[in-house]
Design a protein around this motif. Structure first.
Motif, PDB file in Angstrom:
ATOM      1  N   GLN B  98       0.825  -1.210   0.000  1.00 31.74           N
ATOM      2  CA  GLN B  98       0.000   0.000   0.000  1.00 31.74           C
ATOM      3  C   GLN B  98       0.853   1.251   0.000  1.00 31.74           C
ATOM      4  O   GLN B  98       0.599   2.199  -0.742  1.00 31.74           O
ATOM      5  CB  GLN B  98      -0.924  -0.003   1.220  1.00 31.74           C
ATOM      6  N   LYS B  99       1.899   1.223   0.845  1.00 29.46           N
ATOM      7  CA  LYS B  99       2.808   2.367   0.908  1.00 29.46           C
ATOM      8  C   LYS B  99       3.424   2.624  -0.467  1.00 29.46           C
ATOM      9  O   LYS B  99       3.531   3.767  -0.917  1.00 29.46           O
ATOM     10  CB  LYS B  99       3.926   2.086   1.919  1.00 29.46           C
ATOM     11  N   ILE B 100       3.822   1.538  -1.104  1.00 27.61           N
ATOM     12  CA  ILE B 100       4.471   1.662  -2.416  1.00 27.61           C
ATOM     13  C   ILE B 100       3.475   2.230  -3.426  1.00 27.61           C
ATOM     14  O   ILE B 100       3.788   3.124  -4.209  1.00 27.61           O
ATOM     15  CB  ILE B 100       4.997   0.288  -2.883  1.00 27.61           C
ATOM     16  N   LEU B 101       2.265   1.723  -3.403  1.00 27.10           N
ATOM     17  CA  LEU B 101       1.248   2.153  -4.349  1.00 27.10           C
ATOM     18  C   LEU B 101       0.879   3.621  -4.129  1.00 27.10           C
ATOM     19  O   LEU B 101       0.551   4.331  -5.065  1.00 27.10           O
ATOM     20  CB  LEU B 101       0.017   1.263  -4.186  1.00 27.10           C
ATOM     21  N   LYS B 102       0.969   4.042  -2.869  1.00 28.66           N
ATOM     22  CA  LYS B 102       0.652   5.443  -2.581  1.00 28.66           C
ATOM     23  C   LYS B 102       1.840   6.349  -2.866  1.00 28.66           C
ATOM     24  O   LYS B 102       1.787   7.538  -2.584  1.00 28.66           O
ATOM     25  CB  LYS B 102       0.264   5.588  -1.104  1.00 28.66           C
ATOM     26  N   ASP B 103       2.914   5.774  -3.387  1.00 26.76           N
ATOM     27  CA  ASP B 103       4.158   6.501  -3.632  1.00 26.76           C
ATOM     28  C   ASP B 103       4.681   7.074  -2.312  1.00 26.76           C
ATOM     29  O   ASP B 103       5.203   8.176  -2.262  1.00 26.76           O
ATOM     30  CB  ASP B 103       3.948   7.611  -4.658  1.00 26.76           C
ATOM     31  N   ASP B 104       4.484   6.303  -1.261  1.00 30.75           N
ATOM     32  CA  ASP B 104       4.879   6.738   0.068  1.00 30.75           C
ATOM     33  C   ASP B 104       5.775   5.665   0.668  1.00 30.75           C
ATOM     34  O   ASP B 104       5.759   5.418   1.868  1.00 30.75           O
ATOM     35  CB  ASP B 104       3.595   6.943   0.910  1.00 30.75           C
ATOM     36  N   ALA B 105       6.536   4.989  -0.221  1.00 35.04           N
ATOM     37  CA  ALA B 105       7.367   3.884   0.253  1.00 35.04           C
ATOM     38  C   ALA B 105       8.400   4.419   1.222  1.00 35.04           C
ATOM     39  O   ALA B 105       8.960   5.492   1.023  1.00 35.04           O
ATOM     40  CB  ALA B 105       8.061   3.218  -0.929  1.00 35.04           C
ATOM     41  N   PRO B 106       8.650   3.684   2.324  1.00 35.27           N
ATOM     42  CA  PRO B 106       9.688   4.134   3.257  1.00 35.27           C
ATOM     43  C   PRO B 106      11.050   4.120   2.573  1.00 35.27           C
ATOM     44  O   PRO B 106      11.268   3.373   1.623  1.00 35.27           O
ATOM     45  CB  PRO B 106       9.617   3.120   4.391  1.00 35.27           C
ATOM     46  N   ASP B 107      11.949   4.975   3.062  1.00 42.95           N
ATOM     47  CA  ASP B 107      13.276   5.069   2.450  1.00 42.95           C
ATOM     48  C   ASP B 107      14.000   3.732   2.543  1.00 42.95           C
ATOM     49  O   ASP B 107      14.673   3.310   1.617  1.00 42.95           O
ATOM     50  CB  ASP B 107      14.097   6.160   3.139  1.00 42.95           C
ATOM     51  N   LEU B 108      13.842   3.078   3.699  1.00 43.72           N
ATOM     52  CA  LEU B 108      14.408   1.745   3.870  1.00 43.72           C
ATOM     53  C   LEU B 108      13.267   0.820   4.240  1.00 43.72           C
ATOM     54  O   LEU B 108      12.308   1.241   4.887  1.00 43.72           O
ATOM     55  CB  LEU B 108      15.445   1.734   5.000  1.00 43.72           C
ATOM     56  N   MET B 109      13.362  -0.435   3.821  1.00 41.29           N
ATOM     57  CA  MET B 109      12.272  -1.344   4.170  1.00 41.29           C
ATOM     58  C   MET B 109      12.798  -2.759   4.351  1.00 41.29           C
ATOM     59  O   MET B 109      13.691  -3.195   3.630  1.00 41.29           O
ATOM     60  CB  MET B 109      11.197  -1.311   3.092  1.00 41.29           C
ATOM     61  N   VAL B 110      12.226  -3.432   5.359  1.00 43.76           N
ATOM     62  CA  VAL B 110      12.482  -4.852   5.499  1.00 43.76           C
ATOM     63  C   VAL B 110      11.790  -5.528   4.322  1.00 43.76           C
ATOM     64  O   VAL B 110      10.643  -5.219   4.013  1.00 43.76           O
ATOM     65  CB  VAL B 110      11.910  -5.374   6.835  1.00 43.76           C
ATOM     66  N   VAL B 111      12.527  -6.387   3.619  1.00 42.60           N
ATOM     67  CA  VAL B 111      11.961  -7.005   2.427  1.00 42.60           C
ATOM     68  C   VAL B 111      11.566  -8.446   2.736  1.00 42.60           C
ATOM     69  O   VAL B 111      12.441  -9.290   2.971  1.00 42.60           O
ATOM     70  CB  VAL B 111      12.981  -6.994   1.268  1.00 42.60           C
ATOM     71  N   PRO B 112      10.271  -8.734   2.770  1.00 36.49           N
ATOM     72  CA  PRO B 112       9.861 -10.126   2.996  1.00 36.49           C
ATOM     73  C   PRO B 112      10.375 -11.006   1.868  1.00 36.49           C
ATOM     74  O   PRO B 112      10.406 -10.577   0.713  1.00 36.49           O
ATOM     75  CB  PRO B 112       8.329 -10.056   2.962  1.00 36.49           C
ATOM     76  N   ASP B 113      10.779 -12.232   2.220  1.00 35.92           N
ATOM     77  CA  ASP B 113      11.342 -13.135   1.215  1.00 35.92           C
ATOM     78  C   ASP B 113      10.433 -13.284   0.004  1.00 35.92           C
ATOM     79  O   ASP B 113      10.880 -13.255  -1.135  1.00 35.92           O
ATOM     80  CB  ASP B 113      11.574 -14.531   1.838  1.00 35.92           C
ATOM     81  N   ASP B 114       9.135 -13.439   0.277  1.00 33.41           N
ATOM     82  CA  ASP B 114       8.203 -13.701  -0.811  1.00 33.41           C
ATOM     83  C   ASP B 114       8.016 -12.489  -1.721  1.00 33.41           C
ATOM     84  O   ASP B 114       7.522 -12.615  -2.831  1.00 33.41           O
ATOM     85  CB  ASP B 114       6.838 -14.120  -0.249  1.00 33.41           C
ATOM     86  N   ASP B 115       8.369 -11.317  -1.225  1.00 32.78           N
ATOM     87  CA  ASP B 115       8.156 -10.109  -2.024  1.00 32.78           C
ATOM     88  C   ASP B 115       9.402  -9.618  -2.731  1.00 32.78           C
ATOM     89  O   ASP B 115       9.342  -8.704  -3.544  1.00 32.78           O
ATOM     90  CB  ASP B 115       7.630  -8.973  -1.122  1.00 32.78           C
ATOM     91  N   PHE B 116      10.539 -10.239  -2.383  1.00 28.06           N
ATOM     92  CA  PHE B 116      11.811  -9.712  -2.875  1.00 28.06           C
ATOM     93  C   PHE B 116      11.839  -9.608  -4.402  1.00 28.06           C
ATOM     94  O   PHE B 116      12.102  -8.544  -4.956  1.00 28.06           O
ATOM     95  CB  PHE B 116      12.957 -10.604  -2.382  1.00 28.06           C
ATOM     96  N   ASP B 117      11.511 -10.690  -5.077  1.00 32.63           N
ATOM     97  CA  ASP B 117      11.596 -10.689  -6.541  1.00 32.63           C
ATOM     98  C   ASP B 117      10.611  -9.716  -7.156  1.00 32.63           C
ATOM     99  O   ASP B 117      10.917  -9.025  -8.122  1.00 32.63           O
ATOM    100  CB  ASP B 117      11.332 -12.090  -7.077  1.00 32.63           C
ATOM    101  N   ARG B 118       9.429  -9.683  -6.592  1.00 35.63           N
ATOM    102  CA  ARG B 118       8.411  -8.775  -7.107  1.00 35.63           C
ATOM    103  C   ARG B 118       8.880  -7.323  -6.998  1.00 35.63           C
ATOM    104  O   ARG B 118       8.770  -6.554  -7.945  1.00 35.63           O
ATOM    105  CB  ARG B 118       7.121  -8.977  -6.321  1.00 35.63           C
ATOM    106  N   LEU B 119       9.431  -6.995  -5.826  1.00 32.46           N
ATOM    107  CA  LEU B 119       9.857  -5.610  -5.618  1.00 32.46           C
ATOM    108  C   LEU B 119      11.032  -5.245  -6.517  1.00 32.46           C
ATOM    109  O   LEU B 119      11.137  -4.113  -6.981  1.00 32.46           O
ATOM    110  CB  LEU B 119      10.202  -5.376  -4.142  1.00 32.46           C
ATOM    111  N   VAL B 120      11.891  -6.229  -6.777  1.00 36.27           N
ATOM    112  CA  VAL B 120      12.998  -5.971  -7.712  1.00 36.27           C
ATOM    113  C   VAL B 120      12.434  -5.751  -9.112  1.00 36.27           C
ATOM    114  O   VAL B 120      12.772  -4.797  -9.799  1.00 36.27           O
ATOM    115  CB  VAL B 120      13.996  -7.143  -7.720  1.00 36.27           C
ATOM    116  N   ARG B 121      11.536  -6.641  -9.511  1.00 35.84           N
ATOM    117  CA  ARG B 121      10.954  -6.562 -10.853  1.00 35.84           C
ATOM    118  C   ARG B 121      10.223  -5.236 -11.045  1.00 35.84           C
ATOM    119  O   ARG B 121      10.278  -4.622 -12.110  1.00 35.84           O
ATOM    120  CB  ARG B 121       9.978  -7.717 -11.043  1.00 35.84           C
ATOM    121  N   LEU B 122       9.536  -4.783 -10.016  1.00 40.83           N
ATOM    122  CA  LEU B 122       8.776  -3.543 -10.117  1.00 40.83           C
ATOM    123  C   LEU B 122       9.661  -2.308  -9.997  1.00 40.83           C
ATOM    124  O   LEU B 122       9.183  -1.186 -10.125  1.00 40.83           O
ATOM    125  CB  LEU B 122       7.697  -3.494  -9.031  1.00 40.83           C
TER     126      LEU B 122
END
Lengths: 449, 451
Positions: B98-122
Motif C-alpha cells: 500500500q505504501k508503495i502504491l501510494k508513492d509513500d514507500a519508506p526510504d528503507l524497508m524490510v523485504v519479505p522473502d516472498d516479495d523480494f523478486d516482485r519488488l525488484v521486478r517492479l
C-alpha cells in the motif's frame, strides 16, 4: 461562407480538445480513485503482483496532467485569438505543444495517447501548401504508432488500464472498460471529423475559384464585344462628322456661290434684254457671259451634289432601313413586317441616324438575344412627332438590362428630346417618339417609297 | 478594432504571466513538500514489522531497531528516523504494498522473502551495487557469502542482510540415552540418521502402532540441500531433479516415511519427548534454551542441537535464511538511507548488539568469529553449540534461490515428491517420476517466462 466553415472546423477542434484532454484527466483520475480503492480493499499486494511497474504518485500525476492540459489550453487559445502571431513564435509554441502532449502520454505511462490526435488534427488543419503535409503526416503516424498503448511498451514493463480494471467486479469492469473505449473512440472520431472538414473545405475552395474564373472569362468576352461595338460606333461617328462637314460645305457653296451665280445669270439675261438694240458684239459677249454663268451654276450644282453624301448609298433613311431589313431577312430567315405610315418629309441627319439606329439595334437584339421569328416595325406620324413601334415574338426579357446598344439608343433619342421605352414582358417591344419638323421638299425628302 | 485587439493582447499577456507565476509557485511548493522536514530535521523512514521474523516470541521486537536509531541520530543530529510500529508480520506485505502504491514507500524497508523478486521486478528496490562499490561502500568480504547472496537478483545486490538464520538439528538427548544411542556430533550422515530413527521407532505401549518416532518436520528440501542437490542452477535457468543427489534425498525420505508405518507425527508427540530429531532454527534454539521460554517448552527432557545430516555427496549444511533490508529506488534521501542501512547491516558494534539481544545470528563473519559471540552462546544457552558451529552452518549454508516463480515451482515439486515417497514406488519408478515432474516444472517456468 468561408468563415462559417472555419467556425465549424474550430468547433470540431474544440470538441476534440475537450474529449482528448478530459479523457487524459479521466485516466489519471481513474488511476487515483482505483489506487485508493485497492488500498481500502487491502488488495495492494495482489495488485503489485499483477503489474510490472509501480505507477507514479497518482495524485501528483493527476495534478501534473491538469497543469499540462491547462498549458495546452492556454496555447490553443492564444493561437486561436491571435491569428497574426509571428511565424517563429507560432512554430515554437507548436513544438512546445507536442512536448506537452508527449508529457501527458508519458505521465499516463502510454495508456492513452489520444491527445496526440488532437495535436496533429490542429497542425494538419493549420498547415498550408502541399509540401508541408507529407512530413507532418509521416511524423503524426510515427509518433501516434510509437506511443500507442501496447506498442510503446514492447520491451519494457509497465502497467495498463486492464490491471486497474481487474481489481473491480466483473460488471463494474465491463462498464468501465466500455466507458474508456467510448472515450478513445470519440477521440478518433473527432480526429476524422477534422480531417473530413479539411477535405470538404479544400474541395469547396477549388470549386469557388473555378466559378470565379468562369465569371471572369464571361466578363472578358462581354468587354470585348462592347469594345468592338464602341469601335464601330466611333468609326460611324467619324464618318457622320465627315458627312456633316461635307453637307455643310455643299450648302455653303450652294447658298453663296450658287446664289451669286444665279443672280449673275439673271443679271446677264437682263443685260441681254437691255442690250437688244446694241451692238452685236455686246450681245455676243453677254450671250457668252450668260452661258458661262449657267455653266457655272450647273458646275456648282454638280459639285454640291457630289459633296452631299447624306444618302451615301444614294437613298434616304427609309430606303436604307428597307435594305437592312432585307439583308436581315435573307441572312436569318426572320419574318419582318415593315409598315411605314409617314408622309414624305425632310429629316436632318441626327434624326435619320437615330431612327436607323433604333431599328437596327432592335432587330439585332430580336434576332440575337430574343431568337424571334417575327418582327413587326411600324412608323407613324403623330402630330409633330414620329412614332416608331418595334415588336417581336422572341423570348423577351422581363427586366431588360441596358447594354451598350440600348443605352446608346436612349442617349440619341434624349438628344433629340424624344422618348423611348422598352418592354420585354411578352416578346420585346420598343416604342420611341421623336419630335421632327415636318419639312416637305421635293428633291431631298424622306418618304415611304 | 486593431487597437481593441492589441489591448486585448496585453490583457492576455498579463494573464499569461500570472498563470506562469502561479504555476512555478505551485511547482516549488510541490518539490518542497516532497522533502518533508520535521522541526528542521531530515526525516528518514523505515518499514518494519513487529515481532520476530523467525516466528519466536521476543520481548521487545523494536528494541534493537530503537537502539540503532538512537545511535544513528546521535551521529547525525539533523536526522530523525520514523517507523510505523505495530504492524504484524502477516500484514506487513500488504502494508508495504500500500505504501508503495501510494508513492509513500519508506526510504528503507524490510523485504519479505516472498516479495523480494516482485519488488525488484517492479523497480521498487534500489540497485545497491553502486553504493557498495562507492567511496562510502562496504566490503563484501565482511559478510557470509551465502547470506549476502540472499539479497541478490541476477547477480545484482538489491538488499543487504541484517539477520542470518541457519537451521540445525534438534536432538532429544533423554530419548537417545534411553535407547542407548550415542549422540552423533560429527560427520552425521543420512545413514546415521536413518539408523537412529529405525532404532528409536517403537510401539512402546504395545497397541500395535508405533508411538515413538525418529524424526519430525524433516522435509525433502532439507534432505536435498544436505545431499548437495542443486535444483535450479543459477537464477532458475536450468532445473535438475534427476541428479543422483536428488534421488538420494527422496530415497531417504521414503525410507523414513515407511518407518512410521502410516502414523503421523505431530507437535504434541514431539513436545511429549517421543521424537528423537527435529530441524530447528537458531532462533528457536536460542529462544527455548533461555529463560523464560526455557521452562515453558521442551522442559520435560534434555535436548540440544547438532548439525544437519549429510548425503553421500553432500555436506552437513542447511538453508540459510536472512532478514534483508532494501532501499527505495524513489527515496529522496538515498545518501542518508544508505548510511543507516550500512549501519544496520555491517556496523560491527550494532551487529554484536543484535546478536546479543536477539535470537539470531550476525551476518558478519567478524562478529560470529569473536570471543564475545562464543561467550554469549555458551553462557546463555549452556549448550554444546559454540558460535563456531553456527558460523560454520552459515558459512556453508545455502541461500534459497531467488527468482520469480520459485515458490510456485517448489509447490509443484513438493506435491509430486510427497506423493512419491508416500507411495510404494521403487527406485526405477523414481527416475521416471522425477523426470516427469522436472518436465512439468520446466513447462511451468517457460510458460510464465519469469526466471
Amino acid at each position: 461562407m468561408r468563415t462559417e466553415r472555419f467556425e465549424k472546423l474550430n468547433m470540431v477542434e474544440n470538441f476534440l480538445f475537450l474529449v482528448c484532454s478530459s479523457t487524459a484527466v479521466l485516466y489519471a483520475a481513474f488511476f487515483l480513485v482505483s489506487t485508493g480503492r485497492i488500498i481500502r480493499h487491502f488488495k495492494a499486494r495482489e495488485f503489485l503482483g499483477r503489474i510490472d511497474r509501480i505507477p507514479r504518485n497518482p495524485k501528483v500525476t493527476l495534478i501534473l496532467i491538469l497543469v499540462l492540459i491547462a498549458l495546452l489550453a492556454g496555447d490553443f487559445t492564444v493561437h486561436r485569438l491571435f491569428s497574426d502571431i509571428k511565424k517563429n513564435l507560432s512554430l515554437l509554441m507548436t513544438a512546445a505543444d507536442l512536448f506537452i502532449c508527449l508529457g501527458v502520454v508519458i505521465l499516463l505511462d502510454f495508456n492513452f495517447n489520444g491527445i496526440l490526435l488532437w495535436f496533429f488534427a490542429v497542425v494538419i488543419a493549420k498547415v498550408e501548401g502541399k509540401k508541408g503535409y507529407y512530413p507532418i503526416i509521416i511524423l503524426a503516424i510515427a509518433v501516434y504508432t510509437l506511443t500507442y498503448p501496447s506498442v510503446a511498451t514492447v520491451g519494457f514493463r509497465t502497467y495498463t488500464l486492464a490491471d486497474f480494471l481487474s481489481t473491480y467486479t466483473s460488471s463494474q469492469r465491463s462498464y468501465l472498460s466500455g466507458f474508456f473505449n467510448l472515450l478513445n473512440i470519440l477521440c478518433v472520431v473527432g480526429f476524422f471529423m477534422v480531417c473530413a472538414l479539411m477535405i470538404v473545405s479544400k474541395q469547396r475552395r477549388l470549386e469557388e475559384s473555378n466559378a470565379l474564373a468562369d465569371q471572369l472569362s464571361q466578363a472578358n468576352a462581354r468587354l470585348k464585344e462592347t469594345n468592338q461595338q464602341l469601335e464601330e460606333l466611333m468609326e460611324e461617328n467619324a464618318h457622320m462628322a465627315e458627312i456633316r462637314e461635307r453637307n455643310r460645305i455643299a450648302r455653303e457653296v450652294h447658298d453663296t456661290i450658287g446664289h451669286t451665280l444665279t443672280g449673275l445669270a439673271f443679271g446677264v439675261d437682263a443685260c441681254k434684254a437691255l442690250a437688244d438694240g446694241s451692238s452685236r458684239e455686246l450681245k455676243e459677249q453677254l450671250e457668252i457671259l450668260s452661258t458661262v454663268a449657267r455653266e457655272g451654276i450647273k458646275d456648282v450644282r454638280q459639285s454640291v451634289s457630289s459633296l452631299k453624301v447624306d444618302d451615301v448609298e444614294g437613298r434616304n433613311v427609309i430606303f436604307r432601313i428597307r435594305r437592312m431589313l432585307e439583308n436581315t431577312r435573307s441572312a436569318t430567315h426572320t419574318e419582318i413586317h415593315f409598315d411605314c405610315r409617314i408622309p414624305s418629309m425632310v429629316l436632318d441627319e441626327e434624326e435619320e441616324h437615330a431612327i436607323y439606329r433604333i431599328v437596327q439595334e432592335s432587330v439585332t437584339n430580336a434576332v440575337q438575344h430574343g431568337r424571334a421569328h417575327y418582327i413587326s416595325i411600324q412608323f407613324t406620324k403623330e402630330e409633330d412627332q414620329i412614332g416608331i413601334y418595334i415588336r417581336d415574338n422572341g423570348k423577351g426579357c422581363p427586366h431588360p438590362e441596358e447594354g451598350f446598344g440600348l443605352r446608346h439608343i436612349r442617349q440619341r433619342v434624349a438628344m433629340l428630346h424624344g422618348s423611348i421605352r422598352f418592354d420585354g414582358s411578352d416578346g420585346f417591344e420598343v416604342a420611341a417618339k421623336i419630335p421632327v419638323r415636318w419639312r416637305e421638299k421635293q428633291d431631298e425628302s424622306t418618304n415611304c417609297r | 478594432m486593431e487597437q481593441g485587439r492589441s489591448r486585448h493582447g496585453k490583457q492576455w499577456k498579463r494573464r499569461g504571466w500570472a498563470a506562469a507565476a502561479l504555476l512555478s509557485a505551485s511547482l516549488i511548493l510541490l518539490v518542497m513538500s516532497l522533502h518533508a522536514r520535521e522541526n528542521g530535521k531530515k526525516i528518514l523512514t523505515i518499514g518494519v514489522f513487529s515481532g520476530s521474523n523467525w516466528d519466536v516470541a521476543v520481548q521487545d521486537s523494536y528494541a534493537a531497531l530503537d537502539a540503532a536509531i538512537e545511535q544513528f541520530e546521535k551521529v547525525h543530529p539533523d536526522v530523525t528516523i520514523h517507523y510505523d510500529s505495530g504492524i504484524p508480520k502477516a500484514d506487513y506485505s500488504e502494508y508495504l504494498s500500500q505504501k508503495i502504491l501510494k508513492d509513500d514507500a519508506p526510504d528503507l524497508m524490510v523485504v519479505p522473502d516472498d516479495d523480494f523478486d516482485r519488488l525488484v521486478r517492479l523497480g521498487v528496490l534500489e540497485d545497491l551495487d553502486k553504493w557498495m562499490d562507492g567511496g562510502n561502500g562496504v566490503q563484501r568480504e565482511k559478510y557470509f557469502q551465502s547470506v549476502l547472496k540472499t539479497g541478490q537478483h541476477q547477480d545484482r545486490q538489491y538488499a543487504l542482510p541484517v539477520e542470518a538464520m541457519p537451521y540445525m538439528m534438534f536432538v532429544n538427548k533423554t530419548l537417545l540415552a534411553k535407547e542407548l544411542v550415542k549422540i552423533p556430533t560429527e560427520n552425521f550422515t543420512f545413514e546415521d540418521l536413518f539408523d537412529i530413527c529405525r532404532r528409536v521407532t517403537k510401539d512402546t505401549n504395545h497397541d500395535g502402532v508405533p508411538d515413538q518416532f525418529g524424526i519430525y518436520k524433516y522435509d525433502w528440501t532439507d534432505a536435498a540441500v544436505s545431499a548437495g542437490a542443486d535444483l535450479f542452477g543459477e537464477n532458475g535457468g536450468r532445473i535438475n531433479l534427476t541428479g543422483a543427489e536428488m534421488k538420494q534425498a527422496v530415497l531417504l525420505m521414503q525410507k523414513l516415511y515407511r518407518l512410521n508405518d502410516g502414523q503421523t507425527v505431530n507437535q504434541e508427540t514431539f513436545d511429549n519427548g517421543r521424537v528423537a530429531f527435529m530441524p530447528l532454527t537458531l532462533a528457536e534454539y536460542r529462544t527455548y534454551k533461555t529463560y523464560p521460554y526455557k521452562i515453558k517448552k521442551y522442559s520435560n527432557f534434555k535436548w540440544d542441537v547438532i548439525e544437519m545430516p549429510k548425503g553421500p555427496n553432500g555436506g552437513n549444511i542447511s538453508l540459510v535464511h536472512t532478514l534483508n533490508v532494501g532501499m527505495s529506488a524513489r527515496s529522496g534521501r538515498k545518501k542518508l538511507a544508505w548510511e543507516f542501512l550500512k549501519y544496520l547491516s555491517c556496523d560491527e558494534d550494532f551487529q554484536m548488539q543484535l546478536f546479543k539481544e536477539m535470537p539470531v545470528a550476525s551476518v558478519l563473519k567478524s562478529v560470529m568469529e569473536s570471543e564475545d559471540a562464543d561467550y554469549i552462546m555458551v553462557r546463555d544457552n549452556n549448550s554444546l553449540v559454540h558460535a563456531e558451529t553456527i558460523e560454520k552452518a552459515i558459512e556453508t549454508g545455502i541461500a534459497e534461490p531467488r527468482f520469480e516463480g520459485y515458490r510456485e515451482a517448489m509447490q509443484l515439486i513438493d506435491g509430486d515428491i510427497r506423493q512419491l515417497y508416500s507411495s510404494d514406488a521403487e527406485a526405477t519408478d523414481l527416475d521416471n517420476a522425477l523426470r516427469m515432474t522436472q518436465r512439468k516444472v520446466r513447462d511451468y517456468l517457460d510458460r510464465s517466462d519469469k526466471q
